[in-house]
Design an enzyme around this catalytic site. Structure first.
Site, PDB file in Angstrom:
ATOM      1  N   GLU A 149     -10.448  -0.209  -4.792  1.00 41.19           N
ATOM      2  CA  GLU A 149      -9.763  -0.977  -4.327  1.00 41.19           C
ATOM      3  C   GLU A 149     -10.076  -2.281  -3.839  1.00 41.19           C
ATOM      4  O   GLU A 149     -11.298  -2.151  -3.437  1.00 41.19           O
ATOM      5  CB  GLU A 149      -8.811  -0.151  -3.283  1.00 41.19           C
ATOM      6  N   CYS A 189      -4.734   6.238  -3.971  1.00 42.62           N
ATOM      7  CA  CYS A 189      -4.331   4.866  -3.789  1.00 42.62           C
ATOM      8  C   CYS A 189      -2.846   5.119  -4.472  1.00 42.62           C
ATOM      9  O   CYS A 189      -2.705   5.304  -5.579  1.00 42.62           O
ATOM     10  CB  CYS A 189      -5.165   3.796  -4.698  1.00 42.62           C
ATOM     11  N   CYS A 217       0.753  -1.002   0.071  1.00 42.91           N
ATOM     12  CA  CYS A 217       0.035  -0.159  -0.148  1.00 42.91           C
ATOM     13  C   CYS A 217       0.882   1.189   0.121  1.00 42.91           C
ATOM     14  O   CYS A 217       1.469   1.656   0.911  1.00 42.91           O
ATOM     15  CB  CYS A 217      -0.886   0.013   1.371  1.00 42.91           C
ATOM     16  N   GLY A 269      -1.965   2.219  -6.993  1.00 44.69           N
ATOM     17  CA  GLY A 269      -2.727   2.318  -8.062  1.00 44.69           C
ATOM     18  C   GLY A 269      -2.014   3.671  -8.699  1.00 44.69           C
ATOM     19  O   GLY A 269      -2.082   3.703 -10.237  1.00 44.69           O
ATOM     20  N   HIS A 279      -3.203  -4.720 -10.356  1.00 44.79           N
ATOM     21  CA  HIS A 279      -3.710  -3.663 -10.933  1.00 44.79           C
ATOM     22  C   HIS A 279      -4.369  -3.761 -12.234  1.00 44.79           C
ATOM     23  O   HIS A 279      -3.543  -4.016 -13.087  1.00 44.79           O
ATOM     24  CB  HIS A 279      -2.931  -2.160 -10.721  1.00 44.79           C
TER      25      HIS A 279
END
Length: 281
Positions: free
Chosen positions: A210, A219, A75, A222, A161
């Site tokens: 997410e 994110c 993360c 992301g 992703h």
């Protein structure tokens, strides 16, 4: 069991952070879901654990749990909060720390004005390692969803992703497509879904649905995956400002096999103490 915690956020992507170096922290999926509940718990997108090092030549170990109780590999917004947390809590005085995660080792560097620069590692593009079911590596893949065919980029930044190009993130069908792509059978471990609008080669707008959390205000991984996908499709420069609903991130990548750098803020909101036994009753 009473535990001290800190509530933090990176561009509105919010976290409950526990120091598992100086206190014993044991969390199961039920407890995590209650902690993350915005009415019956503290409320957050994810829970972060700061643990003693497990890998040689690292300073800490970093664990991440989604609001649904599932543990994930990485993360980016949480990584920045991690760096700020260990400095504020006196766990480290170093300008740069090395942290192991479920997906490898990352480097976190504190910058002036509350910014944190993170070496997010090299993106993974081979489908089997993302994981994504495809015969060969491509920069764009057709994906059938609900009777329509979309073209996506597939990238892992320690977590998987899918990146879709859209004309306008404000009108993109995120509520409909997000859950469908997240659970698509071609992504065996589910996937985070990014909807990217390209403004120019150095600026994009992005919204992310997410995995295990739904749409969030920001994110980090992301943003990294979106810039990697855009660079591979020859649409973006090596240095891109990413505008998310919660704020801005700077993403830098010069192509394979280089690592991705992310720079953005990390903010502590408040500290507290919670009785886990009362929480799960």
């Amino acid at each position: 069991m009473r535990l001290k915690f800190t509530k933090m956020h990176g561009l509105g992507n919010d976290f409950v952070v526990f120091d598992a170096v100086r206190q014993q922290v044991e969390l199961d999926a039920v407890t995590i879901r209650r902690l993350a509940d915005r009415r019956f718990g503290i409320g957050c997108d994810q829970i972060l654990l700061v643990e003693p090092p497990r890998v040689p030549d690292t300073d800490f170990h970093y664990r991440i749990f989604n609001a649904d109780g599932s543990e994930v590999e990485q993360c980016g917004n949480g990584a920045r909060c991690f760096a700020q947390f260990v400095r504020e809590q006196g766990l480290s005085t170093q300008e740069e720390i090395r942290v192991s995660t479920a997906s490898g080792v990352i480097r976190l560097a504190l910058q002036p004005e509350g910014l944190v620069r993170v070496n997010m590692g090299a993106p993974v593009l081979e489908p089997a390692l993302i994981p994504f079911l495809a015969a060969k590596t491509q920069w764009s893949y057709p994906l059938e969803v609900d009777g329509e065919t979309f073209h996506i980029g597939a990238v892992s930044m320690g977590n998987p992703h899918a990146v879709l190009l859209v004309d306008d993130v404000d009108t993109a069908p995120i509520a409909r497509l997000g859950p469908l792509i997240e659970a698509h059978p071609r992504f065996p471990q589910r996937v985070n879904v990014g909807f990217m609008q390209i403004i120019n080669t150095q600026r994009v707008r992005l919204r992310v649905y997410e995995r295990g959390a739904g749409e969030t205000l920001a994110c980090g991984t992301g943003a990294c995956a979106a810039v990697v996908s855009g660079w591979l499709r020859k649409l973006l420069a090596p240095r891109v400002q990413v505008s998310l609903p919660g704020g801005e991130l700077l993403i830098e990548w010069c192509g394979p096999p280089q690592t991705v750098w992310m720079t953005g803020p990390a903010v502590s909101v408040f500290q507290g103490e919670i009785d886990l036994l009362r929480l799960v009753l």
